[in-house]
Design an enzyme around this catalytic site. Structure first.
Site, mmCIF file in Angstrom:
data_model
loop_
_atom_site.group_PDB
_atom_site.id
_atom_site.type_symbol
_atom_site.label_atom_id
_atom_site.label_comp_id
_atom_site.label_asym_id
_atom_site.label_seq_id
_atom_site.Cartn_x
_atom_site.Cartn_y
_atom_site.Cartn_z
ATOM 1 N N GLU A 56 -46.804 -45.065 27.002
ATOM 2 C CA GLU A 56 -47.355 -44.050 27.686
ATOM 3 C C GLU A 56 -46.841 -43.887 29.165
ATOM 4 O OE1 GLU A 56 -49.324 -41.696 26.488
ATOM 5 O OE2 GLU A 56 -49.202 -42.842 24.745
ATOM 6 N N GLU B 109 -43.672 -36.051 30.574
ATOM 7 C CA GLU B 109 -44.353 -34.983 30.775
ATOM 8 C C GLU B 109 -44.136 -34.378 32.285
ATOM 9 O OE1 GLU B 109 -49.066 -34.096 30.541
ATOM 10 O OE2 GLU B 109 -48.523 -35.811 29.199
ATOM 11 N N HIS C 24 -52.670 -40.340 36.234
ATOM 12 C CA HIS C 24 -52.153 -39.602 34.847
ATOM 13 C C HIS C 24 -51.929 -40.598 33.808
ATOM 14 C CE1 HIS C 24 -49.187 -36.615 32.696
ATOM 15 N NE2 HIS C 24 -50.188 -36.793 32.177
ATOM 16 N N GLU D 84 -55.086 -42.024 32.556
ATOM 17 C CA GLU D 84 -55.675 -40.783 31.857
ATOM 18 C C GLU D 84 -55.076 -41.186 30.332
ATOM 19 O OE1 GLU D 84 -54.428 -36.870 32.222
ATOM 20 O OE2 GLU D 84 -54.419 -37.152 29.976
ATOM 21 N N HIS D 85 -54.015 -41.422 30.181
ATOM 22 C CA HIS D 85 -53.338 -41.445 28.911
ATOM 23 C C HIS D 85 -53.761 -42.761 28.076
ATOM 24 C CE1 HIS D 85 -49.718 -38.524 28.431
ATOM 25 N NE2 HIS D 85 -50.493 -38.285 29.305
HETATM 26 ZN ZN LIG Z 1 -50.735 -36.198 30.161
#
Ligand SMILES: [Zn+2]
Length: 163
Positions: A137, A144, A63, A66-67
């Protein structure tokens, strides 16, 4: 039916779009879809690595990557210039990390597709990950996760992905 590499692509009779499958020498599989009647163009990259591949002790790594990919690349080093380019040309972008894959995608006005695709591709060829963006991030992914960990639908999704 259309031939696409070693696959036969089956489509509905009322689908006027043309399809073609290409496999690059590096084994990247590409599905090209042509629809001359639309004014938008889009691309999506699906990587067969998701959160189930996170090493123990580094949960959230897929994840996090991805960011990080959408920030900058060696060819386009200005942070967020990709998003700015898309926004200026009627486009948008997003990504998600699933259990077994990570998906990145965008759309843009068709006349600007070539440069948008180059900007997008550079994230996978030579991404730039600044220490500043990295700490931002890590925090974003952590918050998140803390938000989603309380939502049953996310746990359901993880359980069902195992089957
Ligand atoms: Zn995310």
């Amino acid at each position: 039916m259309e031939q696409g590499g070693d696959l036969t692509i089956v489509k509905p009779l009322n689908d006027k779009r043309e399809y073609k499958r290409v496999v690059l020498p590096n084994a990247l599989q590409i599905l090209l879809i042509s629809d001359p009647d639309t004014d938008k163009a889009a691309a999506s990259m699906d990587v067969s690595v998701g959160s189930f591949s996170d090493p123990e002790g580094l949960e959230g790594l897929a994840h996090f990557l991805e960011h990080m990919l959408f920030y900058a690349s060696e060819k386009y080093p200005l942070e967020d210039s990709y998003m700015q380019y898309l926004t200026e040309h009627g486009g948008r972008s997003n990504a998600f990390t699933d259990s077994e894959c990570t998906n990145f995608h965008f759309d843009v006005n068709a006349d600007y597709f070539e440069e948008a695709l180059d900007r997008f591709a550079q994230f996978f060829i030579r991404p730039l990950m600044s220490p500043d963006a990295t700490s931002r991030e890590i925090n974003a992914v952590d918050s998140e996760n803390n938000k989603n960990i309380l939502v049953d639908a996310w746990r359901w999704n993880q359980v069902w992905s195992k089957f």
